[in-house]
Design an enzyme around this catalytic site. Structure first.
Site, PDB file in Angstrom:
ATOM      1  N   ARG A  41       9.673 -27.683 -13.953  1.00 49.83           N
ATOM      2  CA  ARG A  41      10.418 -27.573 -15.217  1.00 49.83           C
ATOM      3  C   ARG A  41      11.915 -27.618 -14.899  1.00 49.83           C
ATOM      4  O   ARG A  41      12.414 -26.765 -14.172  1.00 49.83           O
ATOM      5  CB  ARG A  41      10.060 -26.237 -15.881  1.00 49.83           C
ATOM      6  N   SER A 110       2.477 -26.262 -25.441  1.00 48.21           N
ATOM      7  CA  SER A 110       2.974 -24.914 -25.767  1.00 48.21           C
ATOM      8  C   SER A 110       2.636 -24.584 -27.204  1.00 48.21           C
ATOM      9  O   SER A 110       2.850 -25.416 -28.095  1.00 48.21           O
ATOM     10  CB  SER A 110       4.501 -24.866 -25.636  1.00 48.21           C
ATOM     11  N   LYS A 139      12.989 -18.287 -21.926  1.00 45.89           N
ATOM     12  CA  LYS A 139      12.916 -19.037 -23.186  1.00 45.89           C
ATOM     13  C   LYS A 139      13.550 -18.145 -24.252  1.00 45.89           C
ATOM     14  O   LYS A 139      12.863 -17.579 -25.100  1.00 45.89           O
ATOM     15  CB  LYS A 139      11.447 -19.358 -23.496  1.00 45.89           C
TER      16      LYS A 139
HETATM   17  N1  TZP Z   1       7.148 -20.841 -22.859  1.00 44.56           N
HETATM   18  C1  TZP Z   1       6.927 -19.722 -23.548  1.00 44.56           C
HETATM   19  S1  TZP Z   1       7.622 -18.382 -22.794  1.00 44.56           S
HETATM   20  C2  TZP Z   1       8.190 -19.328 -21.512  1.00 44.56           C
HETATM   21  C3  TZP Z   1       7.862 -20.649 -21.719  1.00 44.56           C
HETATM   22  C4  TZP Z   1       8.208 -21.768 -20.823  1.00 44.56           C
HETATM   23  C5  TZP Z   1       8.957 -18.787 -20.377  1.00 44.56           C
HETATM   24  C6  TZP Z   1       8.178 -17.835 -19.532  1.00 44.56           C
HETATM   25  O1  TZP Z   1       8.947 -17.409 -18.453  1.00 44.56           O
HETATM   26  P1  TZP Z   1       8.882 -15.951 -17.860  1.00 44.56           P
HETATM   27  O2  TZP Z   1      10.057 -15.917 -16.898  1.00 44.56           O
HETATM   28  O3  TZP Z   1       7.576 -15.807 -17.149  1.00 44.56           O
HETATM   29  O4  TZP Z   1       9.048 -14.990 -18.978  1.00 44.56           O
END
Ligand code: TZP
Length: 210
Positions: A41, A110, A139
């Site tokens: 990503r 997602s 996010k």
């Molecule tokens: N989609 C929903 S939450 C997220 C994504 C890409 C980020 C999750 O990252 P983390 O650091 O595990 O909270």
């Protein structure tokens, strides 16, 4: 094609946390830690840079038969023989991704609500991400959906569901108790002092029989 039903722990190499020069080393640690799927990503990165990195990562992941998934860009799958593409709600439809890739591919989507999860299943996604469960700096613009819908999203949905967002080793038991069988952990893994140990500890909590 990988049996996604057997996958429990999904790691993401997010270039907001990992310097591109360290990405291969991080992937090796994730694999040693028994992570089942790895995603690349790089939201702000140019496509050529992502293609280059995906090529390097795929050499490592393919040796261990770990699927490598590209976030957002089907073009990466057109240029690198990786195993899948993950798209968001505002990206191309699952069928369009498959058509553009022109080959058999894992396509993940997602989702941020029960309605979106149903729609993604109808659309033919191979798996879904469901969250953010908790607030997360990875996010930041998304409102957390909490634990309440986790049980329901698993009802009547045969496809693998990966809960995501703010999940760490400390709250993982709570997420599992709420009904999760699979999780994505981004910053928790990437910021761990020992990625291998952290991944193994998370994996040990995720029951392969559920
Ligand atoms: N989609 C929903 S939450 C997220 C994504 C890409 C980020 C999750 O990252 P983390 O650091 O595990 O909270």
């Amino acid at each position: 094609m990988t049996d996604l039903a057997r996958c429990r722990l999904y790691g993401i190499i997010d270039l907001n946390y990992v310097d591109a020069r360290d990405a291969v080393r991080v992937a090796e640690k994730m694999i040693e830690g028994d992570v089942d799927l790895i995603q690349l990503r790089g939201k702000q990165k140019p496509i050529d840079e992502l293609v280059d990195l995906a090529t390097q990562l795929h050499e490592v992941t393919s040796r261990s038969s770990i699927p490598l998934i590209a976030n957002d860009h089907v073009e990466i799958a057109q240029r690198v023989p990786l195993e899948g593409v993950h798209v968001g709600q505002d990206d191309e439809a699952v069928a369009v991704v498959r058509e553009k890739a022109g080959r058999d591919l894992i396509v993940g989507k997602s989702t941020h609500s029960l309605a979106q999860a149903s729609a993604a299943a109808r659309e033919g996604a191979d798996y879904i991400g469901f969250g953010p469960i908790f607030a997360t700096p990875t996010k930041p613009d998304y409102k957390p959906i909490g634990l309440d819908d986790i049980k329901q999203v698993h009802v009547d949905r045969a496809l693998p569901i990966f809960c995501i967002g703010g999940i760490k080793i400390d709250n993982l038991p709570q997420v599992i108790a709420a009904g999760a069988q699979r999780v994505v952990i981004v910053s928790g893994l990437l910021k761990a002092v020992d990625i291998v140990k952290y991944a193994r500890a998370c994996k040990a909590l995720l029951n392969p029989e559920t």
